[in-house]
Write a protein that holds these residues in place. Sequence first.
Motif, PDB file in Angstrom:
ATOM      1  N   ALA A  58      -1.033  -2.620  11.292  1.00 36.99           N
ATOM      2  CA  ALA A  58      -0.076  -1.721  10.639  1.00 36.99           C
ATOM      3  C   ALA A  58      -0.527  -1.344   9.237  1.00 36.99           C
ATOM      4  O   ALA A  58      -0.266  -0.232   8.772  1.00 36.99           O
ATOM      5  N   ILE A  59      -1.192  -2.257   8.563  1.00 36.86           N
ATOM      6  CA  ILE A  59      -1.687  -1.959   7.223  1.00 36.86           C
ATOM      7  C   ILE A  59      -2.763  -0.869   7.299  1.00 36.86           C
ATOM      8  O   ILE A  59      -2.835   0.018   6.441  1.00 36.86           O
ATOM      9  N   GLU A  60      -3.569  -0.938   8.342  1.00 36.22           N
ATOM     10  CA  GLU A  60      -4.615   0.072   8.526  1.00 36.22           C
ATOM     11  C   GLU A  60      -4.038   1.392   9.026  1.00 36.22           C
ATOM     12  O   GLU A  60      -4.453   2.467   8.596  1.00 36.22           O
ATOM     13  N   ASN A  61      -3.044   1.283   9.939  1.00 38.62           N
ATOM     14  CA  ASN A  61      -2.427   2.479  10.515  1.00 38.62           C
ATOM     15  C   ASN A  61      -0.963   2.189  10.826  1.00 38.62           C
ATOM     16  O   ASN A  61      -0.643   1.614  11.864  1.00 38.62           O
ATOM     17  N   PRO A  62      -0.059   2.576   9.948  1.00 38.50           N
ATOM     18  CA  PRO A  62       1.366   2.276  10.129  1.00 38.50           C
ATOM     19  C   PRO A  62       1.968   2.801  11.432  1.00 38.50           C
ATOM     20  O   PRO A  62       2.977   2.275  11.911  1.00 38.50           O
ATOM     21  N   GLU A  63       1.348   3.802  12.049  1.00 38.22           N
ATOM     22  CA  GLU A  63       1.903   4.348  13.287  1.00 38.22           C
ATOM     23  C   GLU A  63       1.792   3.368  14.454  1.00 38.22           C
ATOM     24  O   GLU A  63       2.442   3.556  15.488  1.00 38.22           O
ATOM     25  N   THR A  64       1.001   2.301  14.299  1.00 38.72           N
ATOM     26  CA  THR A  64       0.932   1.280  15.345  1.00 38.72           C
ATOM     27  C   THR A  64       2.253   0.525  15.462  1.00 38.72           C
ATOM     28  O   THR A  64       2.474  -0.195  16.440  1.00 38.72           O
TER      29      THR A  64
ATOM     30  N   THR B  44       0.830  -1.202   0.000  1.00 41.65           N
ATOM     31  CA  THR B  44       0.000   0.000   0.000  1.00 41.65           C
ATOM     32  C   THR B  44       0.867   1.256   0.000  1.00 41.65           C
ATOM     33  O   THR B  44       1.994   1.264   0.508  1.00 41.65           O
ATOM     34  N   SER B  45       0.313   2.304  -0.526  1.00 41.91           N
ATOM     35  CA  SER B  45       1.014   3.580  -0.572  1.00 41.91           C
ATOM     36  C   SER B  45       1.258   4.110   0.839  1.00 41.91           C
ATOM     37  O   SER B  45       2.316   4.685   1.133  1.00 41.91           O
ATOM     38  N   SER B  46       0.287   3.885   1.717  1.00 41.85           N
ATOM     39  CA  SER B  46       0.384   4.394   3.078  1.00 41.85           C
ATOM     40  C   SER B  46       1.546   3.761   3.830  1.00 41.85           C
ATOM     41  O   SER B  46       2.333   4.462   4.491  1.00 41.85           O
ATOM     42  N   LEU B  47       1.685   2.455   3.754  1.00 39.13           N
ATOM     43  CA  LEU B  47       2.768   1.772   4.454  1.00 39.13           C
ATOM     44  C   LEU B  47       4.123   2.154   3.860  1.00 39.13           C
ATOM     45  O   LEU B  47       5.127   2.252   4.571  1.00 39.13           O
ATOM     46  N   TRP B  48       4.136   2.371   2.555  1.00 40.95           N
ATOM     47  CA  TRP B  48       5.382   2.779   1.895  1.00 40.95           C
ATOM     48  C   TRP B  48       5.827   4.157   2.408  1.00 40.95           C
ATOM     49  O   TRP B  48       7.015   4.395   2.655  1.00 40.95           O
ATOM     50  N   ALA B  49       4.875   5.049   2.590  1.00 42.64           N
ATOM     51  CA  ALA B  49       5.189   6.379   3.117  1.00 42.64           C
ATOM     52  C   ALA B  49       5.789   6.266   4.519  1.00 42.64           C
ATOM     53  O   ALA B  49       6.764   6.960   4.853  1.00 42.64           O
ATOM     54  N   ALA B  50       5.223   5.386   5.328  1.00 39.13           N
ATOM     55  CA  ALA B  50       5.734   5.189   6.681  1.00 39.13           C
ATOM     56  C   ALA B  50       7.164   4.665   6.643  1.00 39.13           C
ATOM     57  O   ALA B  50       8.027   5.119   7.396  1.00 39.13           O
ATOM     58  N   GLY B  51       7.411   3.699   5.775  1.00 34.45           N
ATOM     59  CA  GLY B  51       8.752   3.150   5.636  1.00 34.45           C
ATOM     60  C   GLY B  51       9.741   4.211   5.192  1.00 34.45           C
ATOM     61  O   GLY B  51      10.895   4.244   5.658  1.00 34.45           O
ATOM     62  N   TYR B  52       9.296   5.092   4.312  1.00 32.65           N
ATOM     63  CA  TYR B  52      10.154   6.169   3.822  1.00 32.65           C
ATOM     64  C   TYR B  52      10.562   7.099   4.969  1.00 32.65           C
ATOM     65  O   TYR B  52      11.734   7.479   5.088  1.00 32.65           O
ATOM     66  N   ILE B  53       9.614   7.432   5.805  1.00 29.36           N
ATOM     67  CA  ILE B  53       9.902   8.332   6.930  1.00 29.36           C
ATOM     68  C   ILE B  53      10.855   7.674   7.927  1.00 29.36           C
ATOM     69  O   ILE B  53      11.857   8.262   8.334  1.00 29.36           O
ATOM     70  N   VAL B  54      10.526   6.460   8.314  1.00 31.01           N
ATOM     71  CA  VAL B  54      11.272   5.766   9.369  1.00 31.01           C
ATOM     72  C   VAL B  54      12.714   5.469   8.959  1.00 31.01           C
ATOM     73  O   VAL B  54      13.632   5.550   9.777  1.00 31.01           O
ATOM     74  N   MET B  55      12.909   5.132   7.678  1.00 32.92           N
ATOM     75  CA  MET B  55      14.248   4.754   7.233  1.00 32.92           C
ATOM     76  C   MET B  55      14.966   5.851   6.452  1.00 32.92           C
ATOM     77  O   MET B  55      16.079   5.653   5.972  1.00 32.92           O
ATOM     78  N   GLY B  56      14.304   6.992   6.301  1.00 32.57           N
ATOM     79  CA  GLY B  56      14.932   8.080   5.579  1.00 32.57           C
ATOM     80  C   GLY B  56      15.078   7.817   4.101  1.00 32.57           C
ATOM     81  O   GLY B  56      15.973   8.329   3.434  1.00 32.57           O
TER      82      GLY B  56
END
Length: 261
Positions: A171-177, A134-146
Amino acid sequence: METLLVYNNGTFNKFWKLSVKGKSFTVTYGKIGTVGAVKTKEFHSVEACQNESEKLIKSKLKKGYIVAEATCQLIKESEMTETLFWELLEMCKQNGEDIDEQMEWLVTHLSKRPVKDIIMFNSIFNQYYRKSYTSSLWAAGYIVMGGCSDDCFDYFRAWALYIGKEEYEAAIENPETLLPYFKLLEEQDKIPQLEELSSIASLAYEEKTGHDDEEYYKLYTHLAKDDYVLPELELDWNEEDEEGLSKRFPRLWKAYSENPL
């Protein structure tokens, strides 16, 4: 095309199943009531595959095999269920001090099971794994890993799946979990990546049979009946839009925008 034959002479009760798909076929054989052994073979053309299939069927019929009327109770289904799949991932964590030892344990454990179980483990993994594309989880990964390339995102999703079923789906529903798990990795000076998990089944197959991953994926195509192809993913975020990312995942942005894992 599938052909199921059985042989029963009072001493031996065996089945032999031939499944043809394009330029290759898979043979499953063994004692009636078991999952049996499996092997596959590929040919240079559909015609060559068909000809060899017909020869094998005729050969078996000459040896006393007969056409089975139904598959019911002849071939045992794989014991690899979704419940067992998740249980094995939990057992991994109890069988190794670090991730390398845990993955090694899983490969060894799977290699002792029938090939069908190995295939089904992979199939169940893929079914869940795709849900996280998902686009949402990818965005989270981008932030967390720079930053997060295609491959990096694949390994990130595998890591998230390894945490556990409920945690993964949350996590799929809300990556901040995933924030508590990121914090734990931060303390251990590690990153959220688990490349090995996506190839566990092929490694187990190689350990069991001595055949490489090319042979494994041919067999997987036949047995898993999995023709799914990931769709093109359109990202609904822009890596240069820091304000948008910070508003979307404020907790992750606060924790990792300046100091990514």
